[in-house]
Design an enzyme around this catalytic site. Structure first.
Site, PDB file in Angstrom:
ATOM      1  N   GLU A   1      -1.426   2.600 -17.573  1.00  0.00           N
ATOM      2  CA  GLU A   1      -1.072   3.736 -16.720  1.00  0.00           C
ATOM      3  C   GLU A   1      -2.272   4.648 -16.500  1.00  0.00           C
ATOM      4  OE1 GLU A   1       2.184   5.686 -14.577  1.00  0.00           O
ATOM      5  OE2 GLU A   1       1.455   3.686 -15.085  1.00  0.00           O
TER       6      GLU A   1
ATOM      7  N   THR B   1       0.089   8.832  -6.112  1.00  0.00           N
ATOM      8  CA  THR B   1       0.374   9.700  -7.246  1.00  0.00           C
ATOM      9  C   THR B   1      -0.678  10.796  -7.401  1.00  0.00           C
ATOM     10  OG1 THR B   1       1.469   7.897  -8.429  1.00  0.00           O
ATOM     11  CG2 THR B   1       0.735   9.776  -9.741  1.00  0.00           C
TER      12      THR B   1
END
Length: 337
Positions: free
Chosen positions: A147, A207
């Site tokens: 991530e 994001t």
């Protein structure tokens, strides 16, 4: 037969072919007021990774198999699933190589934890190749590593619920003041009555871009209100209290600025509420939205109402309805000989 030949033949005999295929579900992060802290697993959508041992130690082959109508790189240096696999293999240095294939089903930039699903599926598949696999908790540093590569920050609110299943609350190390380093996670038992609608419009929000619209600081009064809402929301989810969900789900700190990035957000949200949904929020950084309902019928009605608004504005969308997935990532196929 010399000693070297005997050793090589012995090693060859010891090698066992092993194949696994894993599935890692999508996830909904934040849950409104729980920015970077709350996340839940949704089992109706996810990525898969197949992996098999190769006889040659250190050999690594990466392949891509995508159902998406986009060009995705099969360069392992640019792929999160491949990098997570490499990290595990580097740390444990098995005496066999690996061929992995990422079966990419999750839409990219959807707000449904697409990169997290790839990382988690990869970690679970590689772990499954070992004779003595690690437990899921031991895989958390690896999925956080993935991530971090994908978003620049090691968020846990997508990867942890995708890996563990259910709804998770992320705990940060209280001894570290300048950044949020994950210390633990805690499972929140969501009441069985709640059904979630996920709608994914044909829009893309990065994001990193979605984080840029957020405020750097908030007032003490805002912080207090946010803590109150998050606490009450968790209580409502556990108790199955629809009125609490309706009152405390929506937040102004994250949802309000990000809603401006999603076309027709207000109309879509209101349509779901009018149809009987208890609450509506942005899934992760968007553009996907989620609605919480107290029955499958209400969840389906919310899906139709939300999709109708997007359709009337010429925006294609897909929707899914699901209860919280409690299983998390898992092996769906395995063989050894």
């Amino acid at each position: 037969m010399n000693a070297e030949t005997h050793y090589l033949q012995s090693k060859t005999k010891q090698f066992k072919n092993k194949y696994v295929r894993s599935f890692a579900p999508a996830s909904v992060a934040n849950l409104g007021v729980g920015f970077d802290v709350l996340g839940m697993s949704i089992g109706s959508l996810g990525d898969e990774v197949s992996a098999k041992r190769l006889p040659k130690k250190g050999e690594f082959i990466f392949k891509m198999d995508s159902s998406l109508d986009v060009d995705l790189t099969d360069n392992p240096d640019d792929n999160i699933a491949a990098q997570v696999a490499k990290k595990i293999l580097f740390d444990f240095n098995p005496d066999w190589g690996v061929e992995i294939t990422l079966h990419k089903n999750m839409p990219i930039g959807s707000g449904l934890g697409s990169s997290a699903s790839s990382s988690v599926a990869s970690a679970v598949a590689i772990n499954g190749l070992f004779d003595e696999p690690m437990d899921k908790n031991s895989l958390i540093p690896y999925v956080l590593y993935g991530e971090g590569l994908a978003t620049g920050v090691e968020h846990g609110d997508n990867v942890v619920p995708s890996l563990i299943g259910g709804c998770c609350c992320i705990g940060f190390d209280s001894k570290i003041k300048d950044e949020n380093i994950i210390d633990k996670f805690y499972s929140i038992p969501i009441h069985e009555k709640f059904v979630f609608t996920i709608i994914h419009p044909n829009l893309i929000i990065n994001t990193k871009d979605a984080r840029k619209v957020l405020p750097d600081t908030v007032s003490l009064a805002t912080m207090t209100r946010q803590i109150s809402q998050a606490s009450c929301l968790i209580f409502g989810l556990m108790q199955g209290n629809e009125s609490i969900i309706s009152k405390y789900l929506y937040d102004d700190v994250v949802t309000t600025p990000r809603s401006k990035l999603i076309a027709h957000f207000s109309d879509v949200r209101q349509a779901a509420l009018n149809s009987g949904a208890s609450g509506v929020g942005i899934s992760g950084s968007g553009p996907s939205l989620f609605a919480i309902s107290t029955s499958q019928t209400k969840a389906q009605n919310a899906a139709i109402a939300m999709q109708s608004v997007f359709s009337s504005n010429n925006i294609f969308s897909r929707y899914y309805t699901s209860k919280v997935d409690k299983k998390g990532a898992h092996i769906i196929e395995s063989s050894i000989d």
